[in-house]
Scaffold this active site. Structure first.
Site, PDB file in Angstrom:
ATOM      1  N   HIS A  33       0.831  -1.198   0.000  1.00 46.25           N
ATOM      2  CA  HIS A  33       0.000   0.000   0.000  1.00 46.25           C
ATOM      3  C   HIS A  33       0.870   1.253   0.000  1.00 46.25           C
ATOM      4  O   HIS A  33       1.761   1.383   0.820  1.00 46.25           O
ATOM      5  CB  HIS A  33      -0.931  -0.017   1.212  1.00 46.25           C
ATOM      6  CG  HIS A  33      -1.940   1.063   1.195  1.00 46.25           C
ATOM      7  ND1 HIS A  33      -2.334   1.702   2.338  1.00 46.25           N
ATOM      8  CD2 HIS A  33      -2.646   1.630   0.187  1.00 46.25           C
ATOM      9  CE1 HIS A  33      -3.243   2.608   2.038  1.00 46.25           C
ATOM     10  NE2 HIS A  33      -3.448   2.581   0.732  1.00 46.25           N
TER      11      HIS A  33
ATOM     12  N   ASP B  93       8.220   8.061 -20.417  1.00 48.10           N
ATOM     13  CA  ASP B  93       8.587   8.146 -21.826  1.00 48.10           C
ATOM     14  C   ASP B  93      10.056   7.764 -21.993  1.00 48.10           C
ATOM     15  O   ASP B  93      10.754   7.485 -21.010  1.00 48.10           O
ATOM     16  CB  ASP B  93       8.277   9.536 -22.385  1.00 48.10           C
ATOM     17  CG  ASP B  93       9.002  10.674 -21.678  1.00 48.10           C
ATOM     18  OD1 ASP B  93      10.137  10.481 -21.178  1.00 48.10           O
ATOM     19  OD2 ASP B  93       8.442  11.784 -21.641  1.00 48.10           O
TER      20      ASP B  93
ATOM     21  N   HIS C 161       7.669  19.259 -13.228  1.00 40.72           N
ATOM     22  CA  HIS C 161       8.464  18.179 -13.822  1.00 40.72           C
ATOM     23  C   HIS C 161       9.740  17.939 -13.019  1.00 40.72           C
ATOM     24  O   HIS C 161      10.154  16.788 -12.835  1.00 40.72           O
ATOM     25  CB  HIS C 161       8.788  18.513 -15.277  1.00 40.72           C
ATOM     26  CG  HIS C 161       9.473  17.406 -16.009  1.00 40.72           C
ATOM     27  ND1 HIS C 161       8.908  16.161 -16.173  1.00 40.72           N
ATOM     28  CD2 HIS C 161      10.688  17.348 -16.619  1.00 40.72           C
ATOM     29  CE1 HIS C 161       9.742  15.383 -16.860  1.00 40.72           C
ATOM     30  NE2 HIS C 161      10.825  16.082 -17.140  1.00 40.72           N
TER      31      HIS C 161
ATOM     32  N   ALA D   4       5.188  12.508 -21.006  1.00 42.98           N
ATOM     33  CA  ALA D   4       4.402  11.272 -20.996  1.00 42.98           C
ATOM     34  C   ALA D   4       4.914  10.385 -19.865  1.00 42.98           C
ATOM     35  O   ALA D   4       5.601   9.389 -20.086  1.00 42.98           O
ATOM     36  CB  ALA D   4       4.493  10.571 -22.345  1.00 42.98           C
ATOM     37  N   ASN D   5       4.603  10.800 -18.643  1.00 42.96           N
ATOM     38  CA  ASN D   5       5.094  10.129 -17.447  1.00 42.96           C
ATOM     39  C   ASN D   5       3.998  10.122 -16.387  1.00 42.96           C
ATOM     40  O   ASN D   5       3.253  11.089 -16.259  1.00 42.96           O
ATOM     41  CB  ASN D   5       6.309  10.875 -16.872  1.00 42.96           C
ATOM     42  CG  ASN D   5       7.377  11.135 -17.899  1.00 42.96           C
ATOM     43  OD1 ASN D   5       7.952  10.211 -18.446  1.00 42.96           O
ATOM     44  ND2 ASN D   5       7.646  12.408 -18.178  1.00 42.96           N
TER      45      ASN D   5
END
Length: 139
Positions: A20, A28, A106, A129-130
């Site tokens: 958990h 990407d 980012h 794209a992460n």
């Protein structure tokens, strides 16, 4: 032979070991992967496999409680952002839980990847794209 959706032994193993709130990153082809995280490199060539292909397969087997994205995806990759949000919405319905979605810069995102159980690198070559997927429980 394994009958489940994930045939890749490394991905299957890491998902089975998640507890958990443990995290797993799907990224990407360009995201720097810290030495502290296990690297599972799926990239074959540009775009293969795509980010969403990897996310789709991973989330079929992983119980997801939360997802963390870079804020920049909203402006720099809006189409993929919407596709991912739609996927997470459908996953909520399938799992029967709410998936909390949060955003960070980012730069902070890259720091958070150091604490993940593994980083799965796709062949995706589009910006931001992460996603960091946070494990939930099935009970």
């Amino acid at each position: 032979m394994k009958k489940g959706t994930v045939l890749n032994s490394e991905i299957s193993s890491v998902i089975s070991r998640l507890g958990h709130t443990d995290t797993l990153v799907v990224c990407d082809a360009g995201l720097p992967i810290p030495n502290s995280a296990a690297r599972i490199d799926m990239a074959l060539t540009q775009g293969v496999p795509s980010f969403m292909q990897v996310v789709d397969v991973v989330t079929r087997e992983m119980q997801v409680e939360a997802a963390i994205l870079a804020t920049e995806i909203k402006q720099q990759n809006p189409q993929l952002h919407e596709t991912l949000l739609t996927h997470l919405e459908q996953l909520q319905q399938y799992q029967g839980n709410t998936i909390k979605i949060s955003y960070t810069t980012h730069e902070q995102f890259k720091k958070l990847t150091a604490d993940s159980q593994a980083v799965i690198r796709s062949g995706e070559c589009s910006p931001y794209a992460n996603v960091i997927l946070c494990a939930g429980v099935t009970f």
